[in-house]
Scaffold this motif. Structure first.
Motif, short mmCIF file in Angstrom:
data_model
loop_
_atom_site.label_atom_id
_atom_site.label_comp_id
_atom_site.label_asym_id
_atom_site.label_seq_id
_atom_site.Cartn_x
_atom_site.Cartn_y
_atom_site.Cartn_z
N CYS A 134 -6.36 -61.12 -27.21
CA CYS A 134 -6.77 -59.72 -27.19
C CYS A 134 -5.67 -58.87 -27.82
N GLN B 118 -11.70 -72.76 -23.77
CA GLN B 118 -11.06 -71.57 -24.32
C GLN B 118 -9.59 -71.54 -23.88
N HIS C 172 -8.56 -67.26 -27.38
CA HIS C 172 -8.79 -65.83 -27.12
C HIS C 172 -7.47 -65.10 -27.18
N ASP D 236 -6.49 -69.11 -23.56
CA ASP D 236 -6.16 -67.68 -23.51
C ASP D 236 -4.70 -67.47 -23.90
N CYS E 176 -12.51 -58.82 -23.00
CA CYS E 176 -11.53 -59.57 -22.21
C CYS E 176 -12.17 -59.92 -20.86
N VAL F 244 -15.46 -64.02 -21.41
CA VAL F 244 -14.08 -64.42 -21.67
C VAL F 244 -13.53 -65.21 -20.48
N ASP G 272 -11.46 -65.77 -30.93
CA ASP G 272 -12.12 -64.79 -30.08
C ASP G 272 -11.20 -63.57 -29.89
N HIS G 273 -11.71 -62.39 -30.29
CA HIS G 273 -10.89 -61.18 -30.23
C HIS G 273 -11.70 -60.01 -29.70
#
Length: 315
Positions: free
Chosen positions: A196, A160, A194, A162, A284, A6, A215-216
């Motif tokens: 979370c 990515q 991403h 975030d 993460c 991540v 992305d999780h």
């Protein structure tokens, strides 16, 4: 299945110059106190078998890395219109890319941007904008991040974004989508977002975002497994719990992956192309973990993913 990270990796204390050459560089203002941390992060990812690595995000937390280099900030206080000044992560990504290619030309590098909403949620607005949710603030951040993305895209395999704040429900998803549209303008490489936390309530919105990969985290949020059947993007499958300072056993990682894969097999958008549509990674970032634990987690994640592949495809 591609194995990646991540982003962040444990950071060593800032290194002081040790030898004559380093002391001279320090006098000239050229000594890099984070270089050893970056090298350790790169080497750990390579040694553990990661396919697309990061530079370790060693220079600060996910917000400070960007706010410290953008115009309009004094620390994390907004004092003027936010603007892009110069590439922020480019130097480290170039270094990481050259380092990796000298070791293994098949390994890729990931560029990482902290999203506009997450940055906005973490700063104090003193001037120019009304508050942390001001759409103008979010879009000015997005415009600056787009320039960063365009600067780095030739040196990375994927970018990515975030946006952990989105799972809290504090930010309008239409504005968040508009910001991601702005960040991704003109990009020609795959884009991941991403997020979370528990994403079940926002997942249908995320499915509409202009990204290639969602992305999780699934190790610490098993409720997220429910989204796998209806995901219309490639899936970044977080399978090691980065909240725990213990190393996830290979068997528990395999169990979670197997459970997820069985659900994904029912997904009409993915069909049988599991290799092409599942990316394996931690839940993460790992910045706050002990270095030995972070490495052990990555190593076990790679072993588990490779064993799952053998069982699926008799490789």
């Amino acid at each position: 299945m591609i194995k990646t990270v991540v982003g962040s990796y444990p950071v060593l204390k800032k290194q002081q110059p040790q030898n004559f050459k380093e002391k001279v560089l320090n006098k000239l203002g050229l000594f890099d106190e984070f270089k050893k941390s970056m090298n350790r992060a790169i080497e750990a990812q390579l040694e553990s078998g990661i396919d697309i690595i990061s530079d370790g995000q060693v220079r600060g937390d996910m917000v400070d890395i960007f706010t410290s280099q953008m115009y309009g900030f004094d620390g994390k206080k907004v004092i003027d219109k936010i603007e892009f000044l110069k590439p922020i992560t480019l130097k480290d990504l170039k270094y990481t890319n050259e380092y990796v290619k000298s070791k293994n030309p098949n390994i890729g590098v990931k560029g990482i941007l902290t999203g506009a909403c997450t940055i906005a949620s973490s700063i104090r607005v003193e001037k120019y904008y009304s508050d942390n949710k001001d759409e103008s603030l979010i879009m000015d951040l997005a415009k600056a991040l787009n320039k960063e993305a365009l600067a780095i895209q030739n040196y990375v395999k994927v970018i990515q974004i975030d946006e952990p704040i989105l799972s809290t429900g504090l930010y309008d998803m239409k504005i968040a989508k508009k910001a991601v549209d702005e960040i991704t303008k003109g990009l020609s490489i795959p884009i991941a977002i991403h997020v979370c936390g528990n994403v079940k309530d926002i997942f249908e919105d995320l499915n509409e975002f202009n990204v290639d990969i969602l992305d999780h985290e699934f190790a610490s949020n098993r409720a997220n497994l429910d989204i796998l059947e209806s995901c219309r993007k490639k899936i970044g499958f977080g399978c090691i719990n980065t909240k725990l300072k213990t190393i996830d056993p290979v068997d528990s990682i395999k169990g979670l992956l197997s459970e997820g894969i069985e659900i994904i097999k029912q997904n009409p958008y993915i069909n049988d192309d599991l290799d092409g549509n599942i990316i394996i990674d931690p839940d993460c970032g790992m910045r706050l973990l002990p270095e030995s634990v972070a490495f052990g987690k990555l190593k076990n994640m790679v072993v588990a993913a490779e064993e799952i592949e053998k069982e699926l495809y008799n490789k």
